[in-house]
Design a protein around this motif. Structure first.
Motif, mmCIF file in Angstrom:
data_model
loop_
_atom_site.group_PDB
_atom_site.id
_atom_site.type_symbol
_atom_site.label_atom_id
_atom_site.label_comp_id
_atom_site.label_asym_id
_atom_site.label_seq_id
_atom_site.Cartn_x
_atom_site.Cartn_y
_atom_site.Cartn_z
ATOM 1 N N ASN A 45 39.322 48.445 18.516
ATOM 2 C CA ASN A 45 37.917 48.299 18.867
ATOM 3 C C ASN A 45 37.035 48.383 17.619
ATOM 4 O O ASN A 45 37.534 48.611 16.515
ATOM 5 C CB ASN A 45 37.507 49.324 19.937
ATOM 6 C CG ASN A 45 37.595 50.753 19.451
ATOM 7 O OD1 ASN A 45 37.319 51.049 18.292
ATOM 8 N ND2 ASN A 45 37.981 51.649 20.341
ATOM 9 N N SER A 46 35.756 48.212 17.788
ATOM 10 C CA SER A 46 34.850 48.167 16.636
ATOM 11 C C SER A 46 34.840 49.478 15.857
ATOM 12 O O SER A 46 34.708 49.466 14.631
ATOM 13 C CB SER A 46 33.439 47.778 17.077
ATOM 14 O OG SER A 46 32.964 48.673 18.061
ATOM 15 N N ASP A 47 35.010 50.603 16.539
ATOM 16 C CA ASP A 47 35.070 51.893 15.833
ATOM 17 C C ASP A 47 36.317 51.980 14.956
ATOM 18 O O ASP A 47 36.259 52.448 13.820
ATOM 19 C CB ASP A 47 35.045 53.069 16.821
ATOM 20 C CG ASP A 47 33.721 53.204 17.550
ATOM 21 O OD1 ASP A 47 32.692 52.704 17.029
ATOM 22 O OD2 ASP A 47 33.712 53.787 18.642
ATOM 23 N N ASP A 48 37.454 51.534 15.499
ATOM 24 C CA ASP A 48 38.695 51.507 14.724
ATOM 25 C C ASP A 48 38.520 50.644 13.477
ATOM 26 O O ASP A 48 38.904 51.034 12.378
ATOM 27 C CB ASP A 48 39.861 50.933 15.541
ATOM 28 C CG ASP A 48 40.228 51.767 16.745
ATOM 29 O OD1 ASP A 48 40.082 53.001 16.696
ATOM 30 O OD2 ASP A 48 40.659 51.168 17.755
ATOM 31 N N LEU A 49 37.934 49.476 13.680
ATOM 32 C CA LEU A 49 37.754 48.536 12.573
ATOM 33 C C LEU A 49 36.838 49.107 11.502
ATOM 34 O O LEU A 49 37.120 48.981 10.309
ATOM 35 C CB LEU A 49 37.208 47.203 13.084
ATOM 36 C CG LEU A 49 38.168 46.397 13.952
ATOM 37 C CD1 LEU A 49 37.452 45.201 14.558
ATOM 38 C CD2 LEU A 49 39.383 45.971 13.160
ATOM 39 N N ALA A 50 35.754 49.744 11.919
ATOM 40 C CA ALA A 50 34.818 50.326 10.955
ATOM 41 C C ALA A 50 35.507 51.405 10.118
ATOM 42 O O ALA A 50 35.257 51.523 8.915
ATOM 43 C CB ALA A 50 33.608 50.907 11.686
ATOM 44 N N LEU B 3 37.087 43.775 7.484
ATOM 45 C CA LEU B 3 37.834 43.017 8.491
ATOM 46 C C LEU B 3 38.918 42.159 7.857
ATOM 47 O O LEU B 3 40.051 42.122 8.341
ATOM 48 C CB LEU B 3 36.885 42.152 9.318
ATOM 49 C CG LEU B 3 37.541 41.282 10.380
ATOM 50 C CD1 LEU B 3 38.277 42.132 11.409
ATOM 51 C CD2 LEU B 3 36.509 40.396 11.053
ATOM 52 N N LEU C 240 39.506 37.854 16.650
ATOM 53 C CA LEU C 240 38.352 38.731 16.815
ATOM 54 C C LEU C 240 37.567 38.242 18.023
ATOM 55 O O LEU C 240 37.102 37.100 18.059
ATOM 56 C CB LEU C 240 37.481 38.713 15.561
ATOM 57 C CG LEU C 240 36.326 39.705 15.543
ATOM 58 C CD1 LEU C 240 36.849 41.135 15.578
ATOM 59 C CD2 LEU C 240 35.458 39.485 14.319
ATOM 60 N N GLY D 85 33.893 41.925 19.077
ATOM 61 C CA GLY D 85 33.971 43.153 18.281
ATOM 62 C C GLY D 85 35.336 43.825 18.298
ATOM 63 O O GLY D 85 35.514 44.870 17.678
ATOM 64 N N ARG D 86 36.288 43.256 19.015
ATOM 65 C CA ARG D 86 37.646 43.803 19.054
ATOM 66 C C ARG D 86 38.575 42.856 18.310
ATOM 67 O O ARG D 86 38.467 41.641 18.432
ATOM 68 C CB ARG D 86 38.133 43.935 20.490
ATOM 69 C CG ARG D 86 37.434 44.987 21.274
ATOM 70 C CD ARG D 86 38.108 45.146 22.630
ATOM 71 N NE ARG D 86 37.210 45.806 23.533
ATOM 72 C CZ ARG D 86 36.635 45.231 24.580
ATOM 73 N NH1 ARG D 86 36.913 43.994 24.892
ATOM 74 N NH2 ARG D 86 35.808 45.898 25.340
ATOM 75 N N LEU D 87 39.525 43.454 17.590
ATOM 76 C CA LEU D 87 40.534 42.654 16.910
ATOM 77 C C LEU D 87 41.836 42.748 17.692
ATOM 78 O O LEU D 87 42.365 43.842 17.900
ATOM 79 C CB LEU D 87 40.755 43.143 15.471
ATOM 80 C CG LEU D 87 41.764 42.327 14.662
ATOM 81 C CD1 LEU D 87 41.219 40.921 14.407
ATOM 82 C CD2 LEU D 87 42.085 43.018 13.347
#
Length: 114
Positions: A41-46, A51, A73, A76-78
């Protein structure tokens, strides 16, 4: 400048190791390493960094696992997916598991609510 390059290399290696661990943990043993997927999710990615670096590290981690890795992507999720050809017996097993899950969902939907 070589010190910065070495630090960047170490961070990248740690990221590949971490992603490989997450990818392994997401596998279902009965599928013998097939149907691999990881959703970040976006928190994980941050937390993981740029990216482009996460995608590159995910592809390398997938190669270590023997995956044919693709990343997508979406919202906001990869999504990190293994797109190898799946042997017929494992495909059948996964299909049966999916059908059973759908049947359970339907049965639960028919139960009277209190």
């Amino acid at each position: 400048m070589p010190v910065e390059d070495e630090l960047a290399r170490r961070r990248y290696v740690k990221l590949v190791d971490r992603l490989e661990s997450l990818m392994l943990a997401a596998l279902r043993p009965e599928y013998q390493g097939y149907y691999g997927q990881l959703i970040l999710n976006s928190d994980d990615l941050a937390e993981m960094g740029e990216l482009k670096d996460v995608r590159r590290a995910a592809r390398e981690a997938g190669r270590r696992l023997g995956w044919k890795t693709t990343t997508h992507l979406v919202g906001g999720r990869l999504f990190v997916l293994d797109e190898r050809e799946v042997p017929e017996e494992i495909e059948r097993l996964a299909g049966d598991a999916a059908a059973a899950a759908i049947d359970r969902g339907r049965q639960e939907g028919r139960r009277p609510r209190d």
